[in-house]
Design a protein around this motif. Structure first.
Motif, PDB file in Angstrom:
ATOM      1  N   LEU A 121       6.825  13.166  -5.215  1.00  0.00           N
ATOM      2  CA  LEU A 121       6.963  13.949  -3.983  1.00  0.00           C
ATOM      3  C   LEU A 121       6.745  15.429  -4.263  1.00  0.00           C
ATOM      4  N   THR A 140       4.886  16.616  -0.510  1.00  0.00           N
ATOM      5  CA  THR A 140       5.206  15.875   0.703  1.00  0.00           C
ATOM      6  C   THR A 140       6.609  15.302   0.580  1.00  0.00           C
ATOM      7  N   ASP A 141       7.141  14.808   1.682  1.00  0.00           N
ATOM      8  CA  ASP A 141       8.432  14.119   1.627  1.00  0.00           C
ATOM      9  C   ASP A 141       8.275  12.649   2.009  1.00  0.00           C
ATOM     10  N   ASP A 142       7.039  12.164   1.990  1.00  0.00           N
ATOM     11  CA  ASP A 142       6.751  10.782   2.344  1.00  0.00           C
ATOM     12  C   ASP A 142       6.271  10.023   1.111  1.00  0.00           C
ATOM     13  N   ALA A 143       6.932   8.906   0.794  1.00  0.00           N
ATOM     14  CA  ALA A 143       6.630   8.161  -0.423  1.00  0.00           C
ATOM     15  C   ALA A 143       5.208   7.614  -0.437  1.00  0.00           C
ATOM     16  N   THR A 154       2.529   8.695   1.223  1.00  0.00           N
ATOM     17  CA  THR A 154       1.591   9.812   1.095  1.00  0.00           C
ATOM     18  C   THR A 154       1.549  10.311  -0.340  1.00  0.00           C
TER      19      THR A 154
END
Length: 201
Positions: free
Chosen positions: A79, A84-87, A89
């Motif tokens: 991350l 990002t904070d989306d796994a 992505t």
């Protein structure tokens, strides 16, 4: 490590016909780059699993991703590296750097495998975590060992992550790697089968 220097000896392999996989983990950046270069020069390179330093800069992460058959990273490091904070992505961003496959680990939650245009989660056995170190290294080592015998295609990596989760979970229950030595093959296989069946791997 040698004080002020390399932790790798000045020796390079001359024959590696029987080497099914190589794991590069916990190496300083300079040694990691040198190990990648040595493996690339082998006549028959093995499956290469790399667990880069958690704070690897962009250039080092690119070098690892482009060389690795499988790159293994804890989810928080992925991350941070991808901003990002989306796994999902994050996994796709690491894959876009050139890795054939990316495995992101998330402890008792299991993790994510990104392989080409395929993405899947893999399970872990929720359990109370001990303060023992070595779980991440046990996971990566078990995955590399699995790939050495079964290959690093999508099916092989999925099953390898099930076995690596079983090994990591056992390591987590005891005093690091000491717990791994006290467990018999039957318990490893039983855990692997339970995890494999969860996702029909």
């Amino acid at each position: 490590p040698i004080e002020g220097g390399s932790c790798l000896p000045e020796v390079e392999p001359t024959s590696a016909e029987d080497l099914g996989a190589a794991l590069l983990i916990a190496l300083p950046p300079g040694d990691l780059r040198r190990a990648i270069a040595v493996i690339a020069r082998l006549a028959k390179p093995p499956v290469l699993v790399i667990a880069p330093p958690h704070d690897a800069d962009g250039a080092l992460l690119d070098a690892c991703a482009q060389a690795a058959d499988v790159i293994v990273m804890p989810l928080p490091a992925a991350l941070a590296a991808s901003g990002t904070d989306d796994a999902l992505t994050a996994g796709l961003a690491i894959r876009a750097r050139g890795a054939k496959a990316v495995v992101l680990t998330a402890g008792m939650l299991g993790g994510i495998i990104v392989y080409g245009d395929k993405t899947v989660t893999y399970p872990a056995m929720p359990m109370a975590r001990s303060a023992s170190p070595g779980t991440g290294a046990a996971f990566a080592g078990a995955l590399a060992a699995w790939c050495a015998g079964e290959g690093a295609d999508f099916r092989g990596i999925k099953r390898g992550c099930a076995m690596a989760s079983a090994v990591g979970g056992i390591c987590d229950q005891g005093v690091g790697p000491k717990k791994l030595l006290s467990v018999g093959r039957k318990e490893y296989v039983e855990r692997f089968n339970r995890l494999r069946r969860t996702n029909k791997f």
